[in-house]
Design an enzyme around this catalytic site. Structure first.
Site, short mmCIF file in Angstrom:
data_model
loop_
_atom_site.label_atom_id
_atom_site.label_comp_id
_atom_site.label_asym_id
_atom_site.label_seq_id
_atom_site.Cartn_x
_atom_site.Cartn_y
_atom_site.Cartn_z
N GLU A 1 0.80 -1.31 0.01
CA GLU A 1 0.00 0.09 0.15
C GLU A 1 0.88 1.41 0.09
O GLU A 1 0.56 2.12 0.68
CB GLU A 1 -1.13 0.16 1.11
CG GLU A 1 -1.99 -1.07 1.20
CD GLU A 1 -2.67 -1.38 0.09
OE1 GLU A 1 -2.87 -0.39 -0.80
OE2 GLU A 1 -3.09 -2.59 -0.34
N GLY A 2 1.91 1.25 -0.73
CA GLY A 2 2.90 2.60 -0.88
C GLY A 2 4.02 2.27 0.24
O GLY A 2 3.71 2.38 1.30
#
Length: 608
Positions: free
Chosen positions: A459-460
């Site tokens: 998620e980053g």
């Protein structure tokens, strides 16, 4: 004190979530109904998740040539979660939901993350997928796909990365072309044929539900047949594993989505992670080549729409990281209370004739336990605060909703990145408390560390969150978000200065915030992005520690005003630890940001 005591304190004493029940959407709820939800989730987690956490790690999913095989415990845990109603917990009653506040939903899900994040990870993806469709899908897409996800008939994924692109979504090459003359009149949405490969897809193939709803980013070629470069050409598509009719019933035809392989992970093994091929002909679909997909929203809006799921997922990732840290904290605390070793330091040396004492009595062990507590409970407070802002954003008056949205923009990179770094450090400290035993598979703390190591990546990554924070969030709208957050921090500082016990901490935070603001301005003083962003990750770390100091000061204000108890005393001590041991780390991070230090930027490849 227990995890439940701390959770209740943060929800009811600090955030005062009971006031949400005065709002129309939550009017059927009370503290009693919230407690009932927590009791149910805690029981299911204890019975269906905790006993099988190690099993999910050792019997990781495998492909038998036909399907992905998982232990029966994974099926039982998924079934129990579905039956709890938690997939639709925050949804309208008409969608089968409970209309729970987001903050209560996330708090309830924390029991599953703490019990076995590998067994519970698919649920977060499914609810996030369905929530995106509720925001951006057509009525038919909501009824056919989202509603069946909320009921647990279907599970969901998000398919962003590709083998050659990774986090660089502008470089994806999955193509989507209209599926013949009737493509635009399909009741489920404009119909396309997709071809391409997606990587790192959690829960991309399994047998836990009737169907899998993939949300896929792809590019629609222009009139010249070429893909539009960059992110502007990205669109979003629903690509089900099995085709369905307009009532959501399976047609019996498999869509052309094929498992290309499973990724074998360091941890987080309970949930299969996959490489998927779309439209490569393994499961040909009648009427053309490629996997059938239905456009969500407008062409070119794919990335913007997908961020609806990604931002929610980032808060969820942060809370999951927090709970893994908390599980390690509880395990190491329990061990430290029972493990006898050594004797108290005394004048004249240790008396070997005296019995050994539990290691929890040694100051350095207490340091490691207190650090874990400060990291995990501070991270939990931050995650719950962000979830509470989600409720404010959706149900508050216009002014409050706008401010909540702006604060979420500022805090989401921190809510994802800070717990994933510092609750991982908590797991490392838990191993250290257990010593050699902690490094063995006889105790669970090594698995918690392995499971948690993923959270700094998915998620980053940290680097992406830092670029987002310093490159976008603090400068957007002329710095409005930064200014709003500053006003909230300053208000907490003003309240704390009125309490003698907290006044020194308030002064420390005031000085650190001023230094952060100065460094932010200095980073952008030349207007050269390459200079400003070279040290975006140290900036993220400094910003995160400063934000957590604010959260801890605010929690401490409530803890000092509350009736005396072990819970309140423990929170006060954790806040003190954070200010004395952690906040002093910030100046070193800010120094390289403020000076736009070029050490890393000037390093040449050959010198490595």
């Amino acid at each position: 004190m227990s995890f439940r005591d701390t959770l209740d304190f943060l929800l009811y004493d600090w955030l005062n979530v009971e006031t949400l029940t005065a709002r129309e959407r939550f009017a059927d709820h009370s503290r009693e109904t919230f407690t009932s939800v927590f009791d149910t989730c805690e029981r299911i987690a204890r019975e269906k998740f905790v006993p099988f956490n190690r099993l999910a790690d050792t019997e990781e999913p495998h492909f038998d040539g036909e399907r992905v095989v998982q232990p029966q415990a994974a099926h039982d845990a998924a079934k129990a979660f579905v039956e709890s109603g938690m997939l639709a917990a925050a949804q309208d009653a008409e969608m089968g939901g409970m209309q729970l506040p987001c903050v209560i939903e996330m708090a309830a899900n924390s029991f599953f993350s703490k019990a076995s994040i590998g067994l519970g990870g698919g649920a977060m993806l499914t609810s996030g997928n369905a929530n995106l469709l509720m925001a951006h899908g057509t009525e038919a897409q909501k009824d056919v796909f989202a509603k069946n996800e909320f009921s647990g008939r279907f599970f969901g994924t998000m398919c962003l990365s590709e083998p050659q692109a990774g986090s660089s979504l502008s470089d994806i090459v999955t193509r989507a072309v209209p599926d013949g003359e009737g493509a635009g009149s399909d009741p489920l949405g404009p119909r396309y044929r997709l071809r391409g490969n997606k990587m790192w897809i959690s829960n991309g193939e399994h047998e836990l539900a009737e169907n899998i709803v993939h949300l896929v980013l792809a590019k629609i070629p222009g009139s010249d047949g070429q893909l539009v470069p960059g992110t502007k050409g990205i669109s979003l598509f629903i690509v089900p594993k099995k085709l369905v009719d307009t009532d959501g019933a399976l047609t019996g035809e498999r869509n052309d989505v094929a498992l290309a392989g499973l990724n074998h992970k360091l941890g987080y093994r309970g949930i299969p992670n996959t490489l998927l091929n779309f439209g490569e002909g393994k499961y040909p679909v009648r009427g053309g080549a490629g996997a059938i997909g239905y456009l969500v929203g407008r062409p070119g809006d794919g990335l913007r729409n997908m961020f609806h799921m990604m931002n929610e997922a980032r808060i969820g990732v942060g809370l999951g990281a927090t709970m893994l840290g908390y599980a390690g904290f509880e395990a190491s605390l329990d061990y430290a209370r029972q493990r006898p070793q050594g004797r108290p330091v005394a004048v004249g040396g240790k008396d070997a004739s005296r019995p050994q004492v539990p290691i929890v009595q040694h100051a350095d062990v207490r340091r490691m336990l207190l650090a874990q507590k400060a990291y995990c409970e501070g991270a939990m407070a931050l995650a719950l605060q962000c979830a509470h802002l989600v409720d404010e954003h959706h149900t508050g008056d216009a002014a409050a909703a706008a401010e909540a949205g702006l604060l979420l923009d500022m805090l989401t990179p921190i809510a994802k990145s800070w717990p994933s770094e510092w609750c991982l450090e908590a797991n490392s400290l838990a191993i250290q408390v257990l010593g050699g035993y902690g490094y063995t598979r006889d105790y669970p703390v090594e698995q918690y560390w392995r499971d948690n190591r993923l959270n700094m990546i998915h998620e980053g990554t940290h680097g992406i969150q830092g670029l987002d924070l310093l490159g976008r969030k603090v400068v957007m709208d002329g710095g409005r978000g930064f200014a709003l957050l500053a006003s909230r921090v300053e208000a907490t500082i003003a309240r704390a200065k009125a309490r003698p016990a907290l006044a020194p901490f308030a002064e420390s935070l005031a000085g650190t915030w001023a230094a952060l603001a100065k460094a932010t301005q200095a980073a952008w003083s030349t207007g050269v992005p390459e200079e400003a962003l070279a040290n975006a990750t140290p900036y993220l770390q400094a910003f995160g520690h400063t934000a957590l100091a604010w959260v801890w000061l605010d929690v401490a204000l409530t803890a000092h005003a509350a009736p005396d108890s072990d819970t309140a005393r423990g929170l006060r001590q954790a806040a003190q630890f954070f200010f004395r041991y952690e906040l002093p780390k910030v100046p070193a991070w800010l120094a390289v940001v403020e000076s736009r230090d070029d050490t890393c930027r000037q390093m040449q490849e050959a010198w490595f």
